[in-house]
Design an enzyme around this catalytic site. Structure first.
Site, PDB file in Angstrom:
ATOM      1  N   HIS A 223       0.792  -1.230   0.000  1.00 49.59           N
ATOM      2  CA  HIS A 223       0.000   0.000   0.000  1.00 49.59           C
ATOM      3  C   HIS A 223       0.823   1.279   0.000  1.00 49.59           C
ATOM      4  O   HIS A 223       0.276   2.363  -0.096  1.00 49.59           O
ATOM      5  CB  HIS A 223      -0.970   0.035   1.186  1.00 49.59           C
ATOM      6  CG  HIS A 223      -0.286   0.368   2.486  1.00 49.59           C
ATOM      7  ND1 HIS A 223       0.494  -0.520   3.160  1.00 49.59           N
ATOM      8  CD2 HIS A 223      -0.239   1.514   3.194  1.00 49.59           C
ATOM      9  CE1 HIS A 223       0.982   0.053   4.247  1.00 49.59           C
ATOM     10  NE2 HIS A 223       0.553   1.304   4.295  1.00 49.59           N
TER      11      HIS A 223
HETATM   12  C1  UD1 Z   1      -2.273   5.617   5.982  1.00 45.92           C
HETATM   13  C2  UD1 Z   1      -0.981   6.084   6.664  1.00 45.92           C
HETATM   14  C3  UD1 Z   1       0.086   4.987   6.544  1.00 45.92           C
HETATM   15  C4  UD1 Z   1      -0.419   3.657   7.049  1.00 45.92           C
HETATM   16  C5  UD1 Z   1      -1.704   3.310   6.298  1.00 45.92           C
HETATM   17  C6  UD1 Z   1      -2.287   2.001   6.741  1.00 45.92           C
HETATM   18  C7  UD1 Z   1      -0.405   8.491   6.556  1.00 45.92           C
HETATM   19  C8  UD1 Z   1       0.464   9.473   5.898  1.00 45.92           C
HETATM   20  N1  UD1 Z   1      -0.420   7.243   6.005  1.00 45.92           N
HETATM   21  O1  UD1 Z   1      -1.999   5.498   4.608  1.00 45.92           O
HETATM   22  O2  UD1 Z   1       1.202   5.364   7.319  1.00 45.92           O
HETATM   23  O3  UD1 Z   1       0.548   2.666   6.838  1.00 45.92           O
HETATM   24  O4  UD1 Z   1      -2.640   4.375   6.554  1.00 45.92           O
HETATM   25  O5  UD1 Z   1      -3.395   1.676   5.986  1.00 45.92           O
HETATM   26  O6  UD1 Z   1      -1.041   8.807   7.527  1.00 45.92           O
HETATM   27  N2  UD1 Z   1      -9.519   4.853   1.983  1.00 45.92           N
HETATM   28  C9  UD1 Z   1     -10.692   4.149   1.971  1.00 45.92           C
HETATM   29  N3  UD1 Z   1     -11.210   3.775   3.161  1.00 45.92           N
HETATM   30  C10 UD1 Z   1     -10.615   4.078   4.343  1.00 45.92           C
HETATM   31  C11 UD1 Z   1      -9.419   4.796   4.332  1.00 45.92           C
HETATM   32  C12 UD1 Z   1      -8.871   5.167   3.145  1.00 45.92           C
HETATM   33  O7  UD1 Z   1     -11.255   3.862   0.945  1.00 45.92           O
HETATM   34  O8  UD1 Z   1     -11.154   3.718   5.404  1.00 45.92           O
HETATM   35  C13 UD1 Z   1      -8.920   5.273   0.712  1.00 45.92           C
HETATM   36  C14 UD1 Z   1      -8.847   6.784   0.645  1.00 45.92           C
HETATM   37  O9  UD1 Z   1      -9.908   7.277  -0.072  1.00 45.92           O
HETATM   38  C15 UD1 Z   1      -7.529   7.069   0.000  1.00 45.92           C
HETATM   39  C16 UD1 Z   1      -6.725   5.800   0.179  1.00 45.92           C
HETATM   40  O10 UD1 Z   1      -7.575   4.805   0.683  1.00 45.92           O
HETATM   41  O11 UD1 Z   1      -7.652   7.304  -1.359  1.00 45.92           O
HETATM   42  C17 UD1 Z   1      -5.565   6.015   1.081  1.00 45.92           C
HETATM   43  O12 UD1 Z   1      -5.966   6.376   2.399  1.00 45.92           O
HETATM   44  P1  UD1 Z   1      -5.110   7.397   3.289  1.00 45.92           P
HETATM   45  O13 UD1 Z   1      -5.674   7.432   4.666  1.00 45.92           O
HETATM   46  O14 UD1 Z   1      -4.901   8.655   2.561  1.00 45.92           O
HETATM   47  O15 UD1 Z   1      -3.668   6.792   3.393  1.00 45.92           O
HETATM   48  P2  UD1 Z   1      -3.162   5.310   3.523  1.00 45.92           P
HETATM   49  O16 UD1 Z   1      -2.501   4.943   2.260  1.00 45.92           O
HETATM   50  O17 UD1 Z   1      -4.208   4.395   4.062  1.00 45.92           O
END
Ligand code: UD1
Length: 386
Positions: A223
């Site tokens: 991820h």
């Molecule tokens: C975040 C953390 C990372 C951690 C990871 C675990 C930061 C900078 N990054 O990254 O350190 O390892 O979480 O998962 O804080 N999304 C969903 N549903 C959710 C959450 C997110 O669909 O419940 C989608 C969002 O729309 C987004 C993508 O997943 O496009 C990424 O989510 P985001 O929270 O921005 O960062 P992570 O890559 O999850």
């Protein structure tokens, strides 16, 4: 900095979670604060950085985390928007709850945002999992780690090497306390409740016999933006995984970011077929069971590098660096980056030779959260008596 703890304040410890990897760290801490004699009052604030059922609710249930007292419902956004939104919404919570201390874990955007709010209001901040460094400033988490540790008041570390990193950054050793690894507290507390791999596969709609495959199976997660956000990196990684799946079946738990990018870049064909089970993000007990039963794990996650070391399962980390070097030096972890020969070579070595055996690092003993609760209670009491 430590002087702040001498100010008067008898409020609760305001504990913050935001994203999935925070949950398994906070669960044992909340239990240890409640179980301390006398109990340390605590409130749980959830920023809502992760919000899906798969990424959030299920983990809360399985880890027996209490329902948050405060929900900020920040959701997704750019780093700037997400960090700023957490700060804006967290500040009034601090004003209203009058905490004696703010406790943050890990390295996600919520960790840094709530730390900044706390220190600027003169509230002591305790950071759990301090001092880890990948020395890669392209990782958003590295920025969060460095900045949080610079300004937080108490730094709880999970491996001894973290102190050297903090000293190098000019941080006083008086702020640092080596307590061990709270993530391993969760693992030990839940090990016996882990789900059976065949059950997990069946629940996700796959053939459960994959779990009993004679070659064993590999668990895969990916991820990190550096691996999955560009087609130039994601495509060759998926091609390598496809190649790897000829040797042993893969159970690939897809983070929403990765799932979206596979679709966006039209790479679905690379992960199609019977040898790759594409599953949604797994619950905690499901992932624990899958890892414990695996021949090997391929991942770019920070937490899974530690969990595989604690479980004694060989791990190939698809990154050039790690902020958790103890998992390589003492545990079962090997860094293979994105190089196909290193990845496939690493798999061959494990399949033929069994892979690294490793040992459990110091104070990864299931009691880190209790040490945090005792230390924090003593510090807060000392301040109260001042
Ligand atoms: C975040 C953390 C990372 C951690 C990871 C675990 C930061 C900078 N990054 O990254 O350190 O390892 O979480 O998962 O804080 N999304 C969903 N549903 C959710 C959450 C997110 O669909 O419940 C989608 C969002 O729309 C987004 C993508 O997943 O496009 C990424 O989510 P985001 O929270 O921005 O960062 P992570 O890559 O999850």
């Amino acid at each position: 900095m430590i002087g702040k703890l001498e100010h008067e304040n008898h409020g609760p410890v305001l504990c913050v979670v935001g994203a999935r990897p925070n949950f398994m760290k906070m669960a044992p801490i909340l239990r240890a604060l409640a179980g301390h004699e006398p109990p340390v009052p605590a409130l749980l604030a959830h920023t809502g950085q992760h919000y899906d059922r798969d990424m959030n609710d299920r983990l809360f249930e399985e880890l027996r985390l209490p329902r948050p007292d405060i929900n900020l419902e920040v959701g997704s956004g750019t780093h700037a928007v997400q960090t700023a939104e957490v700060m804006k919404r967290f500040e009034p919570v601090v004003d209203e709850s009058g905490p004696s201390c703010i406790l943050v874990v890990g390295d996600v955007n919520s960790t840094l945002a709530c730390t900044l709010v706390g220190v600027k209001k003169g509230i002591p901040v305790a950071h759990v999992e301090a001092g880890l460094r990948s020395f890669d400033r392209n990782m958003p988490e590295e920025i969060n780690r460095v900045l949080t540790d610079q300004v937080a008041d108490i730094l709880y570390t999970s491996e001894r090497g973290a102190l050297d990193n903090l000293l190098r950054e000019g941080i006083s050793p008086a702020r640092v306390e080596f307590v061990g690894n709270v993530m391993i507290d969760s693992l030990m507390a839940n090990r016996e409740h882990a789900r059976r791999p065949a059950e997990v596969l069946e629940a996700a709609g796959f053939d459960p016999s994959i779990a009993a495959s004679p070659s064993g199976y590999a668990v895969v997660t990916l991820h990190r933006p550096s691996n999955v956000d560009r087609e130039e990196t994601l495509r060759p990684l998926l091609e390598t995984l496809r190649e790897a799946s000829r040797r042993l079946p893969l159970i690939f738990a897809l983070h929403p970011r990765t799932r979206a990018n596979i679709g966006r870049f039209g790479l679905d064909d690379l992960v199609a077929g019977k040898r790759i089970a594409l599953a949604p993000p797994q619950g905690y007990l499901e992932m624990l069971g899958l890892m414990a039963g695996a021949r090997l794990v391929l991942t770019d996650s920070g937490g899974m590098q530690e969990e595989t070391t604690a479980l004694g399962i060989p791990c190939l980390t698809l990154r050039e660096n790690t902020e958790r070097p103890i998992t390589v030096e003492q545990g079962t972890n090997t860094l293979v980056g994105r190089d196909d020969r290193a990845i496939l070579g690493g798999i061959a070595e494990i399949m033929e030779g069994g892979g690294k055996r490793g040992c459990t690092p110091e104070l990864w003993d299931g009691h880190a959260a209790e040490r945090i609760a005792s230390h924090l209670a003593a510090r807060l009491a000392a301040r109260g008596n001042a």
